[in-house]
Design a protein around this motif. Structure first.
Motif, PDB file in Angstrom:
ATOM      1  N   LEU A 135      34.244 -43.638   1.324  1.00  0.00           N
ATOM      2  CA  LEU A 135      34.686 -43.389  -0.046  1.00  0.00           C
ATOM      3  C   LEU A 135      35.019 -44.675  -0.790  1.00  0.00           C
ATOM      4  CD1 LEU A 135      37.014 -40.277   0.428  1.00  0.00           C
ATOM      5  CD2 LEU A 135      34.821 -40.325  -0.758  1.00  0.00           C
ATOM      6  N   VAL A 136      35.698 -45.577  -0.113  1.00  0.00           N
ATOM      7  CA  VAL A 136      36.091 -46.830  -0.759  1.00  0.00           C
ATOM      8  C   VAL A 136      34.859 -47.641  -1.127  1.00  0.00           C
ATOM      9  CG1 VAL A 136      37.297 -49.024  -0.457  1.00  0.00           C
ATOM     10  CG2 VAL A 136      38.345 -46.895   0.360  1.00  0.00           C
ATOM     11  N   ALA A 137      33.891 -47.697  -0.233  1.00  0.00           N
ATOM     12  CA  ALA A 137      32.670 -48.459  -0.508  1.00  0.00           C
ATOM     13  C   ALA A 137      31.879 -47.845  -1.657  1.00  0.00           C
ATOM     14  CB  ALA A 137      31.808 -48.525   0.751  1.00  0.00           C
ATOM     15  N   LEU A 138      31.830 -46.519  -1.712  1.00  0.00           N
ATOM     16  CA  LEU A 138      31.154 -45.851  -2.828  1.00  0.00           C
ATOM     17  C   LEU A 138      31.842 -46.171  -4.152  1.00  0.00           C
ATOM     18  CD1 LEU A 138      30.517 -42.352  -1.201  1.00  0.00           C
ATOM     19  CD2 LEU A 138      28.733 -43.901  -2.022  1.00  0.00           C
ATOM     20  N   ARG A 139      33.162 -46.100  -4.167  1.00  0.00           N
ATOM     21  CA  ARG A 139      33.897 -46.385  -5.402  1.00  0.00           C
ATOM     22  C   ARG A 139      33.742 -47.837  -5.816  1.00  0.00           C
ATOM     23  NH1 ARG A 139      38.870 -42.877  -3.029  1.00  0.00           N
ATOM     24  NH2 ARG A 139      38.244 -40.847  -3.879  1.00  0.00           N
ATOM     25  N   ASP A 140      33.755 -48.742  -4.843  1.00  0.00           N
ATOM     26  CA  ASP A 140      33.571 -50.154  -5.169  1.00  0.00           C
ATOM     27  C   ASP A 140      32.195 -50.396  -5.789  1.00  0.00           C
ATOM     28  OD1 ASP A 140      36.084 -50.777  -4.257  1.00  0.00           O
ATOM     29  OD2 ASP A 140      35.424 -51.567  -2.314  1.00  0.00           O
ATOM     30  N   ALA A 141      31.172 -49.725  -5.246  1.00  0.00           N
ATOM     31  CA  ALA A 141      29.819 -49.893  -5.783  1.00  0.00           C
ATOM     32  C   ALA A 141      29.738 -49.373  -7.214  1.00  0.00           C
ATOM     33  CB  ALA A 141      28.810 -49.163  -4.897  1.00  0.00           C
ATOM     34  N   VAL A 142      30.341 -48.211  -7.465  1.00  0.00           N
ATOM     35  CA  VAL A 142      30.358 -47.657  -8.822  1.00  0.00           C
ATOM     36  C   VAL A 142      31.067 -48.617  -9.770  1.00  0.00           C
ATOM     37  CG1 VAL A 142      31.388 -45.858 -10.263  1.00  0.00           C
ATOM     38  CG2 VAL A 142      30.164 -45.243  -8.177  1.00  0.00           C
ATOM     39  N   ASP A 143      32.232 -49.100  -9.376  1.00  0.00           N
ATOM     40  CA  ASP A 143      32.998 -49.985 -10.257  1.00  0.00           C
ATOM     41  C   ASP A 143      32.241 -51.282 -10.527  1.00  0.00           C
ATOM     42  OD1 ASP A 143      34.975 -48.075 -10.254  1.00  0.00           O
ATOM     43  OD2 ASP A 143      36.259 -49.097  -8.801  1.00  0.00           O
ATOM     44  N   ARG A 144      31.536 -51.794  -9.535  1.00  0.00           N
ATOM     45  CA  ARG A 144      30.771 -53.030  -9.722  1.00  0.00           C
ATOM     46  C   ARG A 144      29.633 -52.820 -10.724  1.00  0.00           C
ATOM     47  NH1 ARG A 144      29.573 -53.599  -5.002  1.00  0.00           N
ATOM     48  NH2 ARG A 144      27.411 -52.911  -4.945  1.00  0.00           N
ATOM     49  N   PHE A 145      28.868 -51.739 -10.555  1.00  0.00           N
ATOM     50  CA  PHE A 145      27.788 -51.458 -11.502  1.00  0.00           C
ATOM     51  C   PHE A 145      28.346 -51.236 -12.907  1.00  0.00           C
ATOM     52  CE2 PHE A 145      24.892 -50.423  -7.907  1.00  0.00           C
ATOM     53  CZ  PHE A 145      23.761 -51.095  -8.356  1.00  0.00           C
ATOM     54  N   ALA A 146      29.463 -50.511 -13.008  1.00  0.00           N
ATOM     55  CA  ALA A 146      30.044 -50.246 -14.326  1.00  0.00           C
ATOM     56  C   ALA A 146      30.453 -51.543 -15.024  1.00  0.00           C
ATOM     57  CB  ALA A 146      31.243 -49.321 -14.189  1.00  0.00           C
ATOM     58  N   ARG A 147      31.055 -52.468 -14.268  1.00  0.00           N
ATOM     59  CA  ARG A 147      31.438 -53.759 -14.862  1.00  0.00           C
ATOM     60  C   ARG A 147      30.227 -54.534 -15.325  1.00  0.00           C
ATOM     61  NH1 ARG A 147      34.914 -53.981 -10.353  1.00  0.00           N
ATOM     62  NH2 ARG A 147      33.455 -55.405  -9.298  1.00  0.00           N
ATOM     63  N   GLU A 148      29.169 -54.517 -14.513  1.00  0.00           N
ATOM     64  CA  GLU A 148      27.974 -55.283 -14.870  1.00  0.00           C
ATOM     65  C   GLU A 148      27.282 -54.693 -16.089  1.00  0.00           C
ATOM     66  OE1 GLU A 148      25.599 -55.364 -11.347  1.00  0.00           O
ATOM     67  OE2 GLU A 148      26.939 -56.735 -10.274  1.00  0.00           O
ATOM     68  N   VAL A 149      27.276 -53.347 -16.185  1.00  0.00           N
ATOM     69  CA  VAL A 149      26.678 -52.718 -17.360  1.00  0.00           C
ATOM     70  C   VAL A 149      27.486 -53.008 -18.602  1.00  0.00           C
ATOM     71  CG1 VAL A 149      26.101 -50.509 -18.429  1.00  0.00           C
ATOM     72  CG2 VAL A 149      25.528 -50.896 -16.028  1.00  0.00           C
ATOM     73  N   ARG A 150      28.813 -52.910 -18.508  1.00  0.00           N
ATOM     74  CA  ARG A 150      29.668 -53.235 -19.654  1.00  0.00           C
ATOM     75  C   ARG A 150      29.417 -54.670 -20.131  1.00  0.00           C
ATOM     76  NH1 ARG A 150      34.112 -50.060 -21.082  1.00  0.00           N
ATOM     77  NH2 ARG A 150      34.798 -48.465 -19.584  1.00  0.00           N
ATOM     78  N   ALA A 151      29.321 -55.595 -19.202  1.00  0.00           N
ATOM     79  CA  ALA A 151      29.104 -56.990 -19.556  1.00  0.00           C
ATOM     80  C   ALA A 151      27.750 -57.174 -20.243  1.00  0.00           C
ATOM     81  CB  ALA A 151      29.199 -57.878 -18.312  1.00  0.00           C
ATOM     82  N   ALA A 152      26.733 -56.483 -19.747  1.00  0.00           N
ATOM     83  CA  ALA A 152      25.392 -56.595 -20.342  1.00  0.00           C
ATOM     84  C   ALA A 152      25.385 -56.053 -21.768  1.00  0.00           C
ATOM     85  CB  ALA A 152      24.386 -55.870 -19.475  1.00  0.00           C
ATOM     86  N   VAL A 153      26.034 -54.905 -21.974  1.00  0.00           N
ATOM     87  CA  VAL A 153      26.072 -54.295 -23.300  1.00  0.00           C
ATOM     88  C   VAL A 153      26.863 -55.180 -24.264  1.00  0.00           C
ATOM     89  CG1 VAL A 153      26.921 -52.323 -24.619  1.00  0.00           C
ATOM     90  CG2 VAL A 153      25.768 -51.955 -22.429  1.00  0.00           C
ATOM     91  N   ALA A 154      27.980 -55.746 -23.777  1.00  0.00           N
ATOM     92  CA  ALA A 154      28.829 -56.589 -24.619  1.00  0.00           C
ATOM     93  C   ALA A 154      28.126 -57.869 -25.038  1.00  0.00           C
ATOM     94  CB  ALA A 154      30.118 -56.923 -23.885  1.00  0.00           C
ATOM     95  N   SER A 155      27.092 -58.261 -24.285  1.00  0.00           N
ATOM     96  CA  SER A 155      26.403 -59.518 -24.603  1.00  0.00           C
ATOM     97  C   SER A 155      25.481 -59.403 -25.802  1.00  0.00           C
ATOM     98  CB  SER A 155      25.590 -59.977 -23.389  1.00  0.00           C
ATOM     99  OG  SER A 155      24.455 -59.120 -23.175  1.00  0.00           O
ATOM    100  N   VAL A 156      25.202 -58.182 -26.243  1.00  0.00           N
ATOM    101  CA  VAL A 156      24.262 -57.990 -27.348  1.00  0.00           C
ATOM    102  C   VAL A 156      24.994 -58.089 -28.692  1.00  0.00           C
ATOM    103  CG1 VAL A 156      22.674 -56.348 -28.415  1.00  0.00           C
ATOM    104  CG2 VAL A 156      22.787 -56.525 -25.943  1.00  0.00           C
TER     105      VAL A 156
END
Length: 280
Positions: free
Chosen positions: A259-280
């Motif tokens: 469960l912890v590894a799944l949540r960490d993976a979700v949080d990592r992807f979410a941060r990376e997507v937020r950063a990509a969107v914010a760059s535009v």
């Protein structure tokens, strides 16, 4: 009671939780990687684990109906529970069933997934428009009545899709662009976001020749195991990237059943997507 329109609920979820969709794809090889049997018990354990790990932190969960249907009525029962538990935990659910037919048959599909009292009622449904966009009318009507949404296959990431989606009409516009135009018309005047979205692959490269600003969400498969990264999203989607919901399946699910590894993976992807969107 009719729900608030899907587009408004999705916009809020994307802003609060980040624009990420996690697929629930319990195919046999992934069950085996989790140490589960390829049976109904394994299916149920897998699905409940994904919901427990992710439903309180992602905007969308997307169960792939086919992987449940292969177990017959018992698999469908697991799918019903998965949808209900995911929605109860706060995630919006898009049923990935890719239904497409005409007349009363399309109406029956709509009733199965988009009627508010249906056991498989989902916040949105993936549909195929390749019997003609007008064939989706029963699903459009049902979605509007219930406050649900649709994701229409427009520019998919599979190579085979090009022979249909890139075919050019007599007016010079290809079929994929035509589908996007139909969706833009459905979403006119909707705020803060329309409820009728398109499926557009994140692996397709530069799509600047297409008008992706349909005032609706763009469900973007291909991030993670298929090769696209969150950093690719601005290049592919341009100014429409704020309305993109990238779908990640194996890139998250391979970390289970922890469960912890799944949540960490979700949080990592979410941060990376937020950063990509914010760059535009």
């Amino acid at each position: 009671m009719t729900l608030e329109p899907f587009g408004a609920r999705l916009r809020r979820a994307m802003d609060q939780r980040g624009p990420l969709c996690v697929g629930i794809d319990p195919h046999a090889s992934l069950l085996a990687e989790w140490g589960l049997n390829d049976d109904v018990a394994g299916l149920e354990r897998f699905s409940r684990t994904v919901v427990e790990a992710t439903a309180d932190r992602v905007a969308l969960l997307k169960p792939q109906s086919a992987f449940f249907e292969r177990f017959g009525s018992r698999g469908i029962a697991v799918l019903e529970k998965t949808v209900q538990e995911a929605r109860a935990a706060g995630a919006l659910v898009v049923m990935d069933a890719k239904r497409g037919d005409i007349g009363s048959t399309m109406a029956a599909y709509a009733e199965s997934f988009l009627h508010k009292d249906a056991p498989l009622f989902s916040d949105a449904l993936t549909v195929s428009p390749y019997l003609g966009y007008g064939s989706l009318s029963p699903a459009v009507v049902s979605a509007r009545e219930s406050g649900a949404g649709l994701f229409v296959l427009a520019l998919t990431s599979n190579p085979e899709g090009r022979e249909v989606q890139r075919a050019v009409r007599p007016d010079g516009r290809d079929i994929g662009a035509t589908m996007l135009a139909h969706l833009a018309a459905e979403n006119v005047g909707e705020e803060p976001l329309g409820s009728f979205g398109a499926v557009v692959g994140a692996t397709l490269g530069d799509l600047s020749t297409y008008d992706l600003d349909i005032n609706g969400p763009l469900l973007a498969p291909g991030v993670g195991a298929q090769g696209a990264t969150p950093a690719d999203l601005p290049r592919v989607f341009g100014s429409a990237v704020r309305n993109v919901v990238p779908n990640v399946s194996r890139g998250v699910l391979r970390h289970g059943p922890d469960l912890v590894a799944l949540r960490d993976a979700v949080d990592r992807f979410a941060r990376e997507v937020r950063a990509a969107v914010a760059s535009v």
